[in-house]
Design an enzyme around this catalytic site. Structure first.
Site, PDB file in Angstrom:
ATOM      1  N   ARG A   1     -13.490 -12.921  -5.575  1.00 33.51           N
ATOM      2  CA  ARG A   1     -13.915 -11.525  -5.737  1.00 33.51           C
ATOM      3  C   ARG A   1     -14.372 -11.216  -7.171  1.00 33.51           C
ATOM      4  O   ARG A   1     -15.333 -10.484  -7.375  1.00 33.51           O
ATOM      5  CB  ARG A   1     -12.726 -10.636  -5.376  1.00 33.51           C
ATOM      6  CG  ARG A   1     -13.068  -9.183  -5.166  1.00 33.51           C
ATOM      7  CD  ARG A   1     -11.818  -8.356  -4.928  1.00 33.51           C
ATOM      8  NE  ARG A   1     -10.843  -8.952  -4.067  1.00 33.51           N
ATOM      9  CZ  ARG A   1     -10.667  -8.621  -2.779  1.00 33.51           C
ATOM     10  NH1 ARG A   1     -11.398  -7.679  -2.232  1.00 33.51           N
ATOM     11  NH2 ARG A   1      -9.745  -9.214  -2.068  1.00 33.51           N
TER      12      ARG A   1
ATOM     13  N   CYS B   1     -19.063   1.666  18.465  1.00 29.26           N
ATOM     14  CA  CYS B   1     -18.249   2.509  19.343  1.00 29.26           C
ATOM     15  C   CYS B   1     -16.760   2.273  19.162  1.00 29.26           C
ATOM     16  O   CYS B   1     -16.075   1.769  20.066  1.00 29.26           O
ATOM     17  CB  CYS B   1     -18.673   2.277  20.781  1.00 29.26           C
ATOM     18  SG  CYS B   1     -20.369   2.812  20.985  1.00 29.26           S
TER      19      CYS B   1
ATOM     20  N   TYR C   1     -16.462 -10.829   0.334  1.00 28.09           N
ATOM     21  CA  TYR C   1     -15.781 -10.537   1.601  1.00 28.09           C
ATOM     22  C   TYR C   1     -16.514  -9.429   2.363  1.00 28.09           C
ATOM     23  O   TYR C   1     -15.892  -8.561   2.975  1.00 28.09           O
ATOM     24  CB  TYR C   1     -14.312 -10.162   1.347  1.00 28.09           C
ATOM     25  CG  TYR C   1     -13.583 -11.214   0.539  1.00 28.09           C
ATOM     26  CD1 TYR C   1     -13.394 -12.484   1.053  1.00 28.09           C
ATOM     27  CD2 TYR C   1     -13.117 -10.963  -0.751  1.00 28.09           C
ATOM     28  CE1 TYR C   1     -12.758 -13.474   0.318  1.00 28.09           C
ATOM     29  CE2 TYR C   1     -12.480 -11.952  -1.501  1.00 28.09           C
ATOM     30  CZ  TYR C   1     -12.305 -13.194  -0.955  1.00 28.09           C
ATOM     31  OH  TYR C   1     -11.684 -14.184  -1.686  1.00 28.09           O
TER      32      TYR C   1
ATOM     33  N   GLU D   1      -9.437 -20.442  -9.033  1.00 33.09           N
ATOM     34  CA  GLU D   1     -10.203 -20.269  -7.784  1.00 33.09           C
ATOM     35  C   GLU D   1     -10.626 -18.811  -7.592  1.00 33.09           C
ATOM     36  O   GLU D   1     -10.247 -18.174  -6.604  1.00 33.09           O
ATOM     37  CB  GLU D   1      -9.335 -20.696  -6.590  1.00 33.09           C
ATOM     38  CG  GLU D   1      -8.811 -22.117  -6.645  1.00 33.09           C
ATOM     39  CD  GLU D   1      -7.786 -22.400  -5.532  1.00 33.09           C
ATOM     40  OE1 GLU D   1      -7.370 -21.470  -4.814  1.00 33.09           O
ATOM     41  OE2 GLU D   1      -7.412 -23.575  -5.387  1.00 33.09           O
TER      42      GLU D   1
ATOM     43  N   GLY E   1      -7.433 -14.407  -7.186  1.00 29.05           N
ATOM     44  CA  GLY E   1      -6.650 -13.212  -6.900  1.00 29.05           C
ATOM     45  C   GLY E   1      -6.828 -12.036  -7.828  1.00 29.05           C
ATOM     46  O   GLY E   1      -6.391 -10.929  -7.506  1.00 29.05           O
TER      47      GLY E   1
ATOM     48  N   ARG F   1     -14.263  -4.440   5.627  1.00 20.83           N
ATOM     49  CA  ARG F   1     -13.101  -4.205   4.758  1.00 20.83           C
ATOM     50  C   ARG F   1     -12.422  -2.855   4.977  1.00 20.83           C
ATOM     51  O   ARG F   1     -11.202  -2.795   5.037  1.00 20.83           O
ATOM     52  CB  ARG F   1     -13.466  -4.423   3.290  1.00 20.83           C
ATOM     53  CG  ARG F   1     -14.046  -5.816   3.003  1.00 20.83           C
ATOM     54  CD  ARG F   1     -14.112  -6.160   1.525  1.00 20.83           C
ATOM     55  NE  ARG F   1     -12.772  -6.265   0.972  1.00 20.83           N
ATOM     56  CZ  ARG F   1     -12.178  -5.345   0.259  1.00 20.83           C
ATOM     57  NH1 ARG F   1     -12.826  -4.247  -0.060  1.00 20.83           N
ATOM     58  NH2 ARG F   1     -10.950  -5.511  -0.159  1.00 20.83           N
TER      59      ARG F   1
HETATM   60  N1  LLP Z   1      -7.838 -19.408  -3.368  1.00 23.32           N
HETATM   61  C1  LLP Z   1      -7.295 -19.320  -2.148  1.00 23.32           C
HETATM   62  C2  LLP Z   1      -6.451 -20.406  -1.664  1.00 23.32           C
HETATM   63  C3  LLP Z   1      -7.528 -18.174  -1.362  1.00 23.32           C
HETATM   64  O1  LLP Z   1      -6.972 -18.076  -0.167  1.00 23.32           O
HETATM   65  C4  LLP Z   1      -8.343 -17.129  -1.864  1.00 23.32           C
HETATM   66  C5  LLP Z   1      -8.609 -15.927  -1.077  1.00 23.32           C
HETATM   67  C6  LLP Z   1      -8.903 -17.292  -3.146  1.00 23.32           C
HETATM   68  C7  LLP Z   1      -8.625 -18.442  -3.866  1.00 23.32           C
HETATM   69  C8  LLP Z   1      -9.808 -16.257  -3.749  1.00 23.32           C
HETATM   70  O2  LLP Z   1      -9.143 -15.071  -3.985  1.00 23.32           O
HETATM   71  P1  LLP Z   1      -9.872 -13.924  -4.821  1.00 23.32           P
HETATM   72  O3  LLP Z   1     -10.070 -14.423  -6.209  1.00 23.32           O
HETATM   73  O4  LLP Z   1     -11.164 -13.637  -4.175  1.00 23.32           O
HETATM   74  O5  LLP Z   1      -8.936 -12.781  -4.736  1.00 23.32           O
HETATM   75  N2  LLP Z   1     -10.966 -10.703   2.957  1.00 23.32           N
HETATM   76  C9  LLP Z   1     -10.043 -10.126   1.993  1.00 23.32           C
HETATM   77  C10 LLP Z   1      -9.671 -11.109   0.921  1.00 23.32           C
HETATM   78  C11 LLP Z   1      -9.072 -12.375   1.455  1.00 23.32           C
HETATM   79  C12 LLP Z   1      -8.746 -13.384   0.399  1.00 23.32           C
HETATM   80  C13 LLP Z   1      -8.412 -14.694   1.011  1.00 23.32           C
HETATM   81  N3  LLP Z   1      -8.114 -15.742   0.089  1.00 23.32           N
HETATM   82  C14 LLP Z   1     -10.661  -8.869   1.418  1.00 23.32           C
HETATM   83  O6  LLP Z   1     -11.772  -8.504   1.813  1.00 23.32           O
HETATM   84  O7  LLP Z   1     -10.041  -8.196   0.592  1.00 23.32           O
END
Ligand code: LLP
Length: 420
Positions: free
Chosen positions: A279, A344, A373, A276, A240, A315
């Site tokens: 990004r 389109c 993403y 986890e 996150g 995005r």
């Molecule tokens: N762990 C779990 C359970 C998750 O659902 C996610 C992301 C992560 C870890 C990784 O989160 P990160 O470190 O990447 O923030 N498509 C969206 C982002 C969706 C994130 C979904 N879950 C975007 O393009 O902003």
């Protein structure tokens, strides 16, 4: 920090000029920097120093390309997977199954079986019904399933609503207030080895406060669960942490600041920590390289029509996301433009009224921070080929997913006999 820099007036990925890739592969094309992926993995690991031997399980959904996964596996990272497909990709790319966390709100019996037979670190369960199913599958396969519950701490993440996951009415996890009862229920289920607690409150977080609030609730829960006799040895703190997209905004908290906060909050927990990140590792390790097809007059600003579209990079259409747009060979001029793709739909708009490098038909431009993403969420909408991916390694580069062209898309369809 990333490895996309201007050298002699031309944007390079590491030591490779982007026009060379555009020439050879065509556009649009995703370009990843291996050195940037490695750097991000190491920066995070260093920021988490002093926390025992945390498991960094890269969130495969951010970028599941085999070359990305193999690069990170060699850095010792594990994987956070949310489908049988991601599990298989991770293992195929060399991720150690013992470092795989299986998350996700809708795991099926087949997916559970796959991971139980191949091995994994932990299932993060999201409901009692899921725990019951896993118990049956574990019993059938004769294996023990290591589990945690993902708890929903009811903390607002302060990010875009579509990527917030930890407020009470989100579909994720079990309400933290019901966790005591849920753990009591699964303690008696055969085939499950209760070992942890997991939390993940959202993505692209730009403040540590909601994370800290969530982690403190998890700390309190771990105490209560241990007092009730549950052997909680693992705390999965999710992903996150946001990354900088817009240099005009204050940068999100650094991995170091995140590490400091985690050290402060979790000291005394005596649990193995799991992270986890998605990004944070992949976001700034990729760009989407595209060519301007034409410039079309508009009422307020000209439309820069590029050959990438919403199907390649969703995005902006989906989350109103802001991606930096730069010329590959800027000549110093500036313009204000609406940057759009050929699809389109009005939603196929990357930026309105964007102040940017001047560009004209035939010029190459990039969307920055397109390593996470981005390709992962691309589609063939409007019957556009699936965009290829390239990885750069120093002065070397390779196509790590060729363009899935229209011939292959057409060949994948079948006419039913009654239309034959
Ligand atoms: N762990 C779990 C359970 C998750 O659902 C996610 C992301 C992560 C870890 C990784 O989160 P990160 O470190 O990447 O923030 N498509 C969206 C982002 C969706 C994130 C979904 N879950 C975007 O393009 O902003």
């Amino acid at each position: 920090m990333d490895h996309f820099d201007l050298k002699d007036g031309v944007l390079h990925a590491e030591d490779v000029p982007l026009p060379a890739i555009a020439e050879a592969v065509g556009t649009p094309v995703y370009v990843y920097s291996r050195a940037t992926l490695v750097r991000h993995a190491r920066v995070l690991r260093e920021a988490l120093a002093g926390l025992g031997d945390p498991l960094i399980a890269y969130a495969v959904k951010a970028n599941p390309n085999a070359a990305v996964l193999a690069t990170l596996a060699r850095e010792g990272l594990g994987a956070d997977v949310v489908s049988g497909g991601e599990y298989r990709r991770a293992v195929a790319a060399g991720v150690d199954p013992a470092k795989i966390v299986f998350s996700g709100v809708g795991k099926t019996a087949d997916e559970m079986r796959l991971a139980l037979e191949g091995g994994l670190f932990q299932f993060n369960l999201e409901s009692l019904a899921e725990a019951e199913l896993l118990s049956e599958v574990a019993f059938e396969t004769g294996r023990e399933a290591p589990v945690a519950f993902r708890v929903n701490p009811d903390v607002a993440a302060g990010t875009h609503a579509k990527i917030t996951t930890g407020t009470a009415d989100n579909k994720f996890g079990i309400p933290i207030g019901e966790a005591g009862e849920a753990y009591a229920r699964i303690a008696a289920l055969p085939g499950l080895k209760v070992q942890g607690v997991a939390v993940h409150i959202g993505s692209q977080l730009t403040s540590l406060d909601p994370l800290e609030a969530a982690f403190r609730k998890v700390g309190t829960l771990i105490d209560a669960l241990r007092r009730a006799g549950h052997p909680i040895a693992v705390a999965d703190l999710g992903g996150g942490l946001g990354v900088p997209y817009d240099p005009g905004h204050a940068p999100p908290p650094s991995p170091l600041a995140y590490g400091d906060m985690v050290r402060r909050v979790t000291s005394g927990w005596g649990a193995q920590l799991v992270f986890e990140p998605g990004r944070l590792i992949a976001g700034n390790a990729g760009v989407l390289l595209t060519r301007v097809i034409r410039v079309k007059p508009g009422v307020s600003h000209p439309f820069l029509v590029v050959d990438a579209a919403m199907n390649d990079l969703m995005r902006p259409a989906l989350y109103d996301a802001w991606h930096r747009i730069e010329a590959v060979a800027p000549h110093g001029g500036r313009m204000t433009a609406n940057v759009v793709g050929p699809v389109c739909e009005t939603g196929d708009t990357f930026a309105m009224g964007r102040e940017m490098d001047a560009a004209e038909a035939g010029d190459l431009v990039v969307f920055r921070t397109a390593g996470a993403y981005a390709a992962a969420m691309s589609s063939t909408y409007n019957s556009r080929p699936l965009t290829p991916e390239v990885m750069v390694n120093g002065a070397d580069w390779a196509v790590v997913r060729p363009r899935i062209d229209i011939d292959r898309l057409i060949a994948a369809d079948r006419l039913p006999a009654w239309l034959g």
